[in-house]
Design an enzyme around this catalytic site. Structure first.
Site, mmCIF file in Angstrom:
data_model
loop_
_atom_site.group_PDB
_atom_site.id
_atom_site.type_symbol
_atom_site.label_atom_id
_atom_site.label_comp_id
_atom_site.label_asym_id
_atom_site.label_seq_id
_atom_site.Cartn_x
_atom_site.Cartn_y
_atom_site.Cartn_z
ATOM 1 N N ASP A 284 52.722 37.929 35.155
ATOM 2 C CA ASP A 284 52.253 39.112 34.429
ATOM 3 C C ASP A 284 52.578 40.349 35.251
ATOM 4 O OD1 ASP A 284 49.928 39.214 31.959
ATOM 5 O OD2 ASP A 284 50.382 41.073 33.037
ATOM 6 N N LYS B 139 45.307 41.655 37.488
ATOM 7 C CA LYS B 139 45.068 40.428 36.733
ATOM 8 C C LYS B 139 45.554 39.213 37.532
ATOM 9 C CE LYS B 139 45.548 39.451 31.811
ATOM 10 N NZ LYS B 139 46.445 39.653 30.674
ATOM 11 N N THR C 60 53.651 35.146 18.537
ATOM 12 C CA THR C 60 53.951 35.138 17.099
ATOM 13 C C THR C 60 55.011 36.204 16.828
ATOM 14 O OG1 THR C 60 51.688 34.490 16.726
ATOM 15 C CG2 THR C 60 52.871 35.375 14.827
ATOM 16 N N LYS D 15 54.480 29.781 11.540
ATOM 17 C CA LYS D 15 53.312 30.384 12.195
ATOM 18 C C LYS D 15 52.673 31.452 11.302
ATOM 19 C CE LYS D 15 50.442 32.041 15.075
ATOM 20 N NZ LYS D 15 49.530 31.553 16.057
ATOM 21 N N LEU E 23 36.728 27.414 4.601
ATOM 22 C CA LEU E 23 36.166 27.782 3.294
ATOM 23 C C LEU E 23 34.724 28.254 3.483
ATOM 24 C CD1 LEU E 23 37.297 25.190 0.566
ATOM 25 C CD2 LEU E 23 37.842 27.611 0.709
ATOM 26 N N GLY F 24 31.716 34.609 4.441
ATOM 27 C CA GLY F 24 31.078 35.423 5.479
ATOM 28 C C GLY F 24 31.586 36.842 5.425
ATOM 29 N N GLY G 139 38.371 38.660 11.034
ATOM 30 C CA GLY G 139 38.842 39.615 12.034
ATOM 31 C C GLY G 139 39.642 38.902 13.103
ATOM 32 N N CYS H 135 44.559 38.037 15.330
ATOM 33 C CA CYS H 135 45.699 37.374 14.667
ATOM 34 C C CYS H 135 45.772 37.592 13.162
ATOM 35 C CB CYS H 135 45.655 35.889 14.975
ATOM 36 S SG CYS H 135 45.658 35.583 16.742
ATOM 37 N N LYS I 197 33.945 36.424 15.926
ATOM 38 C CA LYS I 197 33.436 35.077 15.629
ATOM 39 C C LYS I 197 32.711 34.586 16.876
ATOM 40 C CE LYS I 197 37.390 32.400 17.175
ATOM 41 N NZ LYS I 197 38.291 31.303 16.951
HETATM 42 C C1 UGA Z 1 43.653 32.089 14.372
HETATM 43 C C2 UGA Z 1 44.132 30.717 13.841
HETATM 44 O O1 UGA Z 1 43.035 29.950 13.369
HETATM 45 C C3 UGA Z 1 44.861 29.939 14.942
HETATM 46 O O2 UGA Z 1 45.386 28.725 14.404
HETATM 47 C C4 UGA Z 1 46.013 30.797 15.481
HETATM 48 O O3 UGA Z 1 46.690 30.143 16.541
HETATM 49 C C5 UGA Z 1 45.457 32.126 15.993
HETATM 50 O O4 UGA Z 1 44.773 32.785 14.915
HETATM 51 C C6 UGA Z 1 46.627 32.938 16.478
HETATM 52 O O5 UGA Z 1 47.487 33.274 15.659
HETATM 53 O O6 UGA Z 1 46.776 33.122 17.697
HETATM 54 P P1 UGA Z 1 41.545 32.945 15.822
HETATM 55 O O7 UGA Z 1 42.045 34.326 15.535
HETATM 56 O O8 UGA Z 1 41.155 32.572 17.211
HETATM 57 O O9 UGA Z 1 42.670 31.852 15.376
HETATM 58 O O10 UGA Z 1 40.278 32.735 14.908
HETATM 59 P P2 UGA Z 1 39.815 31.806 13.686
HETATM 60 O O11 UGA Z 1 38.917 30.752 14.179
HETATM 61 O O12 UGA Z 1 40.962 31.383 12.868
HETATM 62 O O13 UGA Z 1 38.930 32.859 12.866
HETATM 63 C C7 UGA Z 1 39.518 34.044 12.311
HETATM 64 C C8 UGA Z 1 38.518 34.774 11.446
HETATM 65 O O14 UGA Z 1 38.244 34.037 10.259
HETATM 66 C C9 UGA Z 1 37.163 35.006 12.113
HETATM 67 O O15 UGA Z 1 36.722 36.307 11.803
HETATM 68 C C10 UGA Z 1 36.262 33.954 11.470
HETATM 69 O O16 UGA Z 1 34.914 34.307 11.468
HETATM 70 C C11 UGA Z 1 36.839 33.915 10.067
HETATM 71 N N1 UGA Z 1 36.545 32.673 9.325
HETATM 72 C C12 UGA Z 1 37.069 31.487 9.721
HETATM 73 C C13 UGA Z 1 35.735 32.728 8.198
HETATM 74 O O17 UGA Z 1 35.226 33.808 7.824
HETATM 75 N N2 UGA Z 1 35.498 31.590 7.481
HETATM 76 C C14 UGA Z 1 36.021 30.410 7.855
HETATM 77 O O18 UGA Z 1 35.765 29.400 7.156
HETATM 78 C C15 UGA Z 1 36.810 30.340 8.999
#
Ligand code: UGA
Length: 433
Positions: free
Chosen positions: A30, A35, A122, A207, A253, A256, A260, A263, A324
Site C-alpha cells: 500500500d 497503514k 470490481t 461481479k 429477501l 429493511g 447501503g 458496493c 449493516k
Molecule cells: C456485497 C455483496 O454481498 C458481496 O458479495 C460483494 O463481494 C460485496 O458487496 C462487494 O462487492 O465487495 P457488502 O457490501 O459487504 O457485500 O454487504 P451485504 O451483506 O451484501 O449488504 C448490503 C446491503 O444490503 C446492506 O445495507 C444490508 O443491510 C442490505 N440487505 C442485505 C438487506 O437490506 N436485506 C437483505 O436481505 C440483505
C-alpha cells in the site's frame, strides 16, 4: 506461490491474509505509510471479526508481510492482484479507474519474469483489455497474462466468505494463467467451492451482475413491504413463501431500510453507466437505484407519522448507524440521510453503535453518541432499531427506557410484533401491517 496484493482495503487485505493462511507467500502493498507500519505491528485498519488473529498468525509464520515498496514486491512475486478502489466518479455514475490504471503503469515497468496480473477490484467490462494495452507498450506478450478474478466477500463475513465461497470465478483468455489459478484455488475447490473459468470480460460482468441482482432482490422485497403495510400482511411470510421456491431462494429477501455499503450503491450505478456506453439500457437496475434512493425518505415519513408529525424536541434513540451489522463501515448507510434530516427538524438524537462514535455526525445539531445501550435509550420518545446487531435482539425495553409510553420503530424486524404489543409498547416495523 508468491503473491502480491496491491491495495490493503477490504478486498486486498482479507484476500491476502487468507491466501497466506492457505500456505502462500503473500506481500500486501500500500502507498499509505502509516497503514503499512500499523499492519506490520499487527494493527488492523478495518473492523472484520477474526482478521487480526489471522494476520498475527501469518506474520509469525513468515508467510505474510507488508510493504510500501511496490517495485520490489512485484519483482519478487508471480501473481499480482490489483485490489485498489474503484469509487464512483465525482459528479458522475461510472467507476473511477485512475487508481487501477495507475497501478498498471507501475506494473508495466516491473515485469522482470512471467506474471499473472489479476483484477480483484470490481472493474467494468473491458478494463482488462485496457490494462493489457498499458502492459504491452513495454513488455512482450508472453511475459504476462491479464486475468479477472472478482471477489464476492461480504464485510463482517469476509473470512468465511473467502474460505467457503459458493464459487470462484476466473476470467482468463489463455490456458497458462487458467491452470495456475486453478492450482492456487485448489484448497478451496477441495472444500466444495465451484470453480468457473470464463472469458475475462464475462468475469468482469459476473461481479457487477451479481451485486446488481442482489440489490434488485432487496429492493423488490422492500417495495413489497410497502404494499404489505397497506394490506395488513406480514412481509416475512412473503419472504419465506417466495424464498422456499429454489428458483428464487430465501437469502437477500429481508425487508429493511435502503441498502447501503461500499458496493451495491456504487456498482449498480457503474453497471448502468457501462451499459449506457454500449447503448444498452439496463432499465430494471436504473429503477432499483431510484427506488433505493427514495427509500430513506419513505422511512423518514413513517418516523414523522409515528411521532404524529411533532418531531421538534422529540428524543430519538438510534440503535446502530452502520449500513449493516458486524462492520464499522458508514459508507452509504441510510442513517446518513435519516439522522441529519431528523436533526434539521429539531429532534434530539442519541445514537449507540457497537463500533463506537462516528465522525460523520459531528457538527449536526443535537446529535450525540451514547456510550451504552442503556444511556441511549433512557427516557426516549422513540427508539429506532436501524442495524441488526445481535446486541439489539433481546433487549428489555420496559426496563431500559423507563417511560410510560414506549414507541419503537424496528427497521430490521428483529422482534415479534404480538409480543411487543402485549408489553404495552407501540411497536412499528417494516412490512408487517
Ligand atoms: C456485497 C455483496 O454481498 C458481496 O458479495 C460483494 O463481494 C460485496 O458487496 C462487494 O462487492 O465487495 P457488502 O457490501 O459487504 O457485500 O454487504 P451485504 O451483506 O451484501 O449488504 C448490503 C446491503 O444490503 C446492506 O445495507 C444490508 O443491510 C442490505 N440487505 C442485505 C438487506 O437490506 N436485506 C437483505 O436481505 C440483505
Amino acid at each position: 506461490m508468491k503473491l502480491c496484493m496491491i491495495g490493503t482495503g477490504y478486498v486486498g487485505l482479507v484476500s491476502g491474509v487468507c491466501f497466506s493462511d492457505l500456505g502462500n507467500e503473500v506481500i500486501c502493498v500500500d502507498k499509505d505509510i502509516n497503514k503499512i507500519k500499523n499492519l506490520k505491528d499487527g494493527k488492523i485498519p478495518i473492523y472484520e471479526p477474526g482478521l487480526d488473529e489471522l494476520v498475527k498468525k501469518n506474520i509469525k509464520n513468515k508467510r505474510l508481510s507488508f510493504s510500501n515498496d511496490l517495485k520490489k514486491s512485484v519483482r519478487k512475486s508471480n501473481i499480482i492482484f490489483i485490489c485498489v478502489g474503484t469509487p464512483t466518479k465525482r459528479g458522475g455514475s461510472s467507476a473511477d479507474l485512475n487508481q487501477v490504471f495507475g497501478v498498471a503503469k507501475e506494473l508495466s515497468k516491473n515485469i522482470n519474469k512471467y506474471k499473472i496480473i489479476i483484477t480483484k477490484s470490481t472493474v467494468p467490462v473491458t478494463t482488462g483489455d485496457e490494462i493489457e494495452k498499458i502492459l504491452i507498450k513495454s513488455n512482450s506478450r508472453n511475459k504476462f497474462s491479464v486475468v479477472s478474478n472478482p471477489e464476492f466477500l461480504r464485510e463482517g463475513e469476509a473470512i468465511r466468505d473467502f474460505i467457503y465461497p459458493d464459487r470462484v470465478v476466473v476470467g482468463s483468455n489463455d490456458e497458462k494463467s487458467s491452470r495456475i489459478l486453478k492450482n492456487l484455488y485448489s484448497p478451496l475447490i477441495a472444500k466444495g467451492a465451484k470453480y468457473i473459468n470464463t472469458s475475462r470480460r464475462a468475469a468482469e460482468l459476473i461481479k457487477y451482475a451479481s451485486n446488481a441482482f442482489l440489490a434488485t432482490k432487496i429492493t423488490f422485497i422492500n417495495e413489497l413491504a410497502n404494499l404489505c403495510e397497506k394490506t395488513n400482511i406480514n412481509v416475512d411470510d412473503i419472504s419465506i413463501g417466495m424464498g422456499l421456491d429454489q428458483r428464487i431462494g430465501s437469502r437477500f429477501l429481508r425487508a429493511g431500510p435502503a441498502y447501503g455499503g461500499s458496493c451495491f450503491p456504487k456498482d449498480t450505478k457503474a453497471i448502468t453507466s457501462t451499459a449506457d456506453k454500449f447503448s444498452t439500457n439496463l432499465s430494471i437496475i436504473k429503477s432499483v437505484i431510484k427506488s433505493n434512493e427514495n427509500r430513506s425518505q419513505l422511512m423518514l415519513k413513517r418516523v414523522y407519522q409515528i411521532l404524529n408529525n411533532k418531531v421538534k424536541n422529540k428524543k430519538i434513540s438510534f440503535l446502530g448507524v452502520t449500513f449493516k451489522a458486524n462492520t464499522d463501515d458508514m459508507r452509504d448507510s441510510s442513517s446518513l440521510i435519516m439522522i441529519p434530516a431528523l436533526s434539521k427538524k429539531g429532534a434530539l438524537i442519541r445514537y449507540f453503535d457497537p463500533t463506537g462514535y462516528k465522525k460523520e455526525f459531528k457538527g449536526y445539531k443535537n446529535v450525540s453518541f451514547a456510550r451504552s445501550i442503556s444511556r441511549c435509550l433512557e427516557k426516549t420518545d422513540l427508539v429506532i432499531i436501524h442495524t441488526e446487531w445481535n446486541d439489539f435482539k433481546s433487549l428489555d425495553f420496559l426496563k431500559l427506557i423507563k417511560n410510560k409510553k414506549i414507541k419503537i420503530y424496528d427497521m430490521r424486524n428483529l422482534y415479534v410484533p404480538s409480543k411487543m404489543t402485549n408489553k404495552n409498547v407501540k411497536y412499528y416495523s417494516v412490512g408487517r401491517g
